[in-house]
Design a protein around this motif. Structure first.
Motif, PDB file in Angstrom:
ATOM      1  N   ASP A 263       0.862  -1.175   0.000  1.00 55.00           N
ATOM      2  CA  ASP A 263       0.000   0.000   0.000  1.00 55.00           C
ATOM      3  C   ASP A 263       0.903   1.230   0.000  1.00 55.00           C
ATOM      4  N   MET A 264       0.805   2.042  -1.052  1.00 60.28           N
ATOM      5  CA  MET A 264       1.609   3.266  -1.138  1.00 60.28           C
ATOM      6  C   MET A 264       1.148   4.244  -0.055  1.00 60.28           C
ATOM      7  N   ASP A 265       2.086   4.946   0.548  1.00 61.21           N
ATOM      8  CA  ASP A 265       1.763   5.892   1.618  1.00 61.21           C
ATOM      9  C   ASP A 265       1.190   7.191   1.035  1.00 61.21           C
ATOM     10  N   TYR A 266       0.062   7.635   1.592  1.00 61.91           N
ATOM     11  CA  TYR A 266      -0.628   8.887   1.199  1.00 61.91           C
ATOM     12  C   TYR A 266      -0.329   9.241  -0.261  1.00 61.91           C
ATOM     13  N   PHE A 267      -0.708   8.343  -1.161  1.00 62.80           N
ATOM     14  CA  PHE A 267      -0.208   8.276  -2.537  1.00 62.80           C
ATOM     15  C   PHE A 267      -0.268   9.597  -3.305  1.00 62.80           C
TER      16      PHE A 267
ATOM     17  N   ILE B 221       6.859  -2.629 -11.383  1.00 63.13           N
ATOM     18  CA  ILE B 221       7.870  -3.134 -10.438  1.00 63.13           C
ATOM     19  C   ILE B 221       7.262  -4.244  -9.584  1.00 63.13           C
ATOM     20  N   VAL B 222       6.062  -3.999  -9.065  1.00 66.12           N
ATOM     21  CA  VAL B 222       5.379  -4.956  -8.175  1.00 66.12           C
ATOM     22  C   VAL B 222       5.235  -6.319  -8.846  1.00 66.12           C
ATOM     23  N   LYS B 223       4.843  -6.321 -10.116  1.00 69.49           N
ATOM     24  CA  LYS B 223       4.572  -7.571 -10.842  1.00 69.49           C
ATOM     25  C   LYS B 223       5.809  -8.452 -10.998  1.00 69.49           C
TER      26      LYS B 223
ATOM     27  N   ARG C  66      12.436  -1.283  -1.254  1.00 64.74           N
ATOM     28  CA  ARG C  66      13.668  -0.581  -1.620  1.00 64.74           C
ATOM     29  C   ARG C  66      13.687  -0.223  -3.097  1.00 64.74           C
ATOM     30  N   GLU C  67      13.265  -1.171  -3.962  1.00 62.48           N
ATOM     31  CA  GLU C  67      13.282  -0.900  -5.406  1.00 62.48           C
ATOM     32  C   GLU C  67      12.308   0.218  -5.774  1.00 62.48           C
ATOM     33  N   ILE C  68      11.132   0.203  -5.157  1.00 62.86           N
ATOM     34  CA  ILE C  68      10.151   1.274  -5.443  1.00 62.86           C
ATOM     35  C   ILE C  68      10.718   2.627  -5.025  1.00 62.86           C
ATOM     36  N   PHE C  69      11.352   2.664  -3.849  1.00 58.69           N
ATOM     37  CA  PHE C  69      11.886   3.951  -3.385  1.00 58.69           C
ATOM     38  C   PHE C  69      13.041   4.425  -4.270  1.00 58.69           C
ATOM     39  N   GLU C  70      13.911   3.491  -4.640  1.00 57.51           N
ATOM     40  CA  GLU C  70      15.067   3.869  -5.476  1.00 57.51           C
ATOM     41  C   GLU C  70      14.647   4.379  -6.853  1.00 57.51           C
ATOM     42  N   LYS C  71      13.613   3.730  -7.433  1.00 59.49           N
ATOM     43  CA  LYS C  71      13.202   4.095  -8.797  1.00 59.49           C
ATOM     44  C   LYS C  71      12.174   5.221  -8.840  1.00 59.49           C
ATOM     45  N   GLU C  72      11.302   5.286  -7.837  1.00 60.08           N
ATOM     46  CA  GLU C  72      10.207   6.269  -7.879  1.00 60.08           C
ATOM     47  C   GLU C  72      10.294   7.345  -6.802  1.00 60.08           C
ATOM     48  N   LYS C  73      11.226   7.162  -5.844  1.00 58.36           N
ATOM     49  CA  LYS C  73      11.361   8.117  -4.728  1.00 58.36           C
ATOM     50  C   LYS C  73      10.045   8.274  -3.963  1.00 58.36           C
ATOM     51  N   LEU C  74       9.351   7.153  -3.780  1.00 56.38           N
ATOM     52  CA  LEU C  74       8.094   7.122  -3.027  1.00 56.38           C
ATOM     53  C   LEU C  74       8.156   5.977  -2.013  1.00 56.38           C
ATOM     54  N   THR C  75       7.597   6.217  -0.831  1.00 55.57           N
ATOM     55  CA  THR C  75       7.589   5.162   0.187  1.00 55.57           C
ATOM     56  C   THR C  75       6.274   4.390   0.133  1.00 55.57           C
ATOM     57  N   CYS C  76       6.344   3.158   0.614  1.00 55.32           N
ATOM     58  CA  CYS C  76       5.143   2.321   0.687  1.00 55.32           C
ATOM     59  C   CYS C  76       5.233   1.480   1.952  1.00 55.32           C
ATOM     60  N   THR C  77       4.126   0.841   2.296  1.00 50.61           N
ATOM     61  CA  THR C  77       4.076  -0.046   3.455  1.00 50.61           C
ATOM     62  C   THR C  77       3.691  -1.434   2.981  1.00 50.61           C
ATOM     63  N   VAL C  78       4.320  -2.445   3.584  1.00 45.22           N
ATOM     64  CA  VAL C  78       4.072  -3.839   3.212  1.00 45.22           C
ATOM     65  C   VAL C  78       3.573  -4.612   4.426  1.00 45.22           C
ATOM     66  N   GLY C  79       2.510  -5.383   4.209  1.00 44.78           N
ATOM     67  CA  GLY C  79       2.019  -6.305   5.230  1.00 44.78           C
ATOM     68  C   GLY C  79       2.101  -7.720   4.673  1.00 44.78           C
ATOM     69  N   ILE C  80       2.542  -8.668   5.493  1.00 39.56           N
ATOM     70  CA  ILE C  80       2.669 -10.058   5.051  1.00 39.56           C
ATOM     71  C   ILE C  80       1.955 -10.961   6.051  1.00 39.56           C
TER      72      ILE C  80
END
Length: 345
Positions: A9-13, A93-95, A131-145
């Protein structure tokens, strides 16, 4: 093989994209949504960053209320073309992280990562994705597993912002029990209100109700609530993007009782919904009309047909009948109207 499901889930997208595009906004309250017009604006907040949330501003709040809470916030219009473009890049990236993925919105997706086999490996996989999303898009996200979609989604909710939380099968009960009932997917404001009236506020209290009692109170959804309260969710991650409903709504510039204006705009909404239906070559069975009156009193009325159809005239006729019922039953000025079709096939 045990299931391991990841929810991203992207943070405050929307607001985070605006911060990225405008670094001068960083550290300031940013609200994306309707024009506040100095506190007289109509419409609602789409997204607010965490600085704005400190003032009590949240998604879905009337924009006029958001302005009252923080008139010095940076209010921006929704730039949906930009957000869709960024979303597409993120989902590419996600896929890469699982062949079994499900995109559920512009900023959310599920991945089946059961192939990781071990929870430690799953956590490493999630951190790599972040990490890959932040490096490529400069956006943070949250992951739940977690062991299923419900637990993974709730884990992400509790890890926000920019976090990662793993809930293993043996930890599910301890994780879910203290949560508020409206944290549970499937429990909306009206369902929560009914439960609170009988003293049910937390999930551990909800579990005291039998499956039969919940079915008696809420019908079919009651069984699902019973299961989810216990961390049971067999729903698979579905790679196909399933469109569950198609809808449009509009907020009037001023509350109105002008029937010509209301029905003129309503017919436009009907046409837009029907065009999208035809683009996707669906039939529909259920028509729902939403009407919000002055003071935000909101009601819905639905009509389910005997069999699926693509007939525009039936859609228009039944939708207008539902709207007319609202206007006859309630004499208050109208703030918002909307129409939705569901039970698509």
């Amino acid at each position: 093989m045990q299931r391991i499901i990841l929810h991203i889930d992207m943070d405050y997208f929307f607001a985070q994209i605006e911060e990225r595009e405008n670094p001068q906004f960083k550290g300031k309250p940013v609200v994306v949504g309707a024009d506040p017009k100095g506190g007289r604006g109509r419409g609602v907040v789409s997204t607010a960053n965490y600085e704005a949330r400190k003032y009590g501003i949240k998604s879905g709040m009337p924009i006029s209320k958001a302005y009252q809470l923080c008139p010095n916030a940076i209010f921006l219009p929704v730039n949906i073309e930009l957000y869709e473009k960024v979303s597409k890049e993120i989902m590419e990236i996600v896929k890469k992280y699982s062949p079994i993925y499900e995109v559920v919105s512009l900023d959310e997706a599920y991945l089946d990562i059961s192939f990781c086999r071990r929870w430690e490996k799953a956590e490493t996989h999630g951190r790599k994705l972040k990490r890959e999303i932040f490096e490529k898009e400069k956006l943070t996200c949250t992951v739940g597993i977690g062991p299923n979609k419900t637990v993974a989604k709730l884990a992400a909710e509790k890890a926000k912002p920019n976090g990662l939380k793993v809930v293993k099968p043996e930890e599910v009960e301890k994780f879910l029990d203290p949560l508020d009932i409206d944290d549970l997917p499937g429990i909306g404001p009206k369902t929560a209100e009914k439960l609170r009236k009988i003293g049910i506020n937390k999930i551990f209290e909800l579990k005291k109700l039998s499956k039969e009692k919940l079915k008696e109170m809420f019908g079919k959804i009651g069984e699902r609530i019973w299961e989810r309260a216990r961390g049971i969710d067999e729903e698979p991650v579905s790679p196909e993007e399933v469109i569950k409903s198609i809808g449009r709504q509009i907020t009037f510039e001023r509350d109105t009782r002008d029937a010509k204006l209301i029905f003129g705009i309503f017919e436009r909404l009907i046409k837009e919904v029907y065009e999208e239906l035809m683009q996707n070559n669906f039939s529909f069975k259920t028509i729902t009309v939403i009407c919000r009156f002055k003071n935000f009193e909101t009601h819905t009325k639905s009509k389910t047909l005997k069999k699926p159809t693509q007939d525009f005239e039936i859609f228009k006729k039944e939708a207008k009948k539902l709207l007319l019922k609202f206007l006859i039953e309630n004499k208050k000025p109208v703030r918002l109207i909307g129409v939705r079709i569901s039970n698509l096939s």
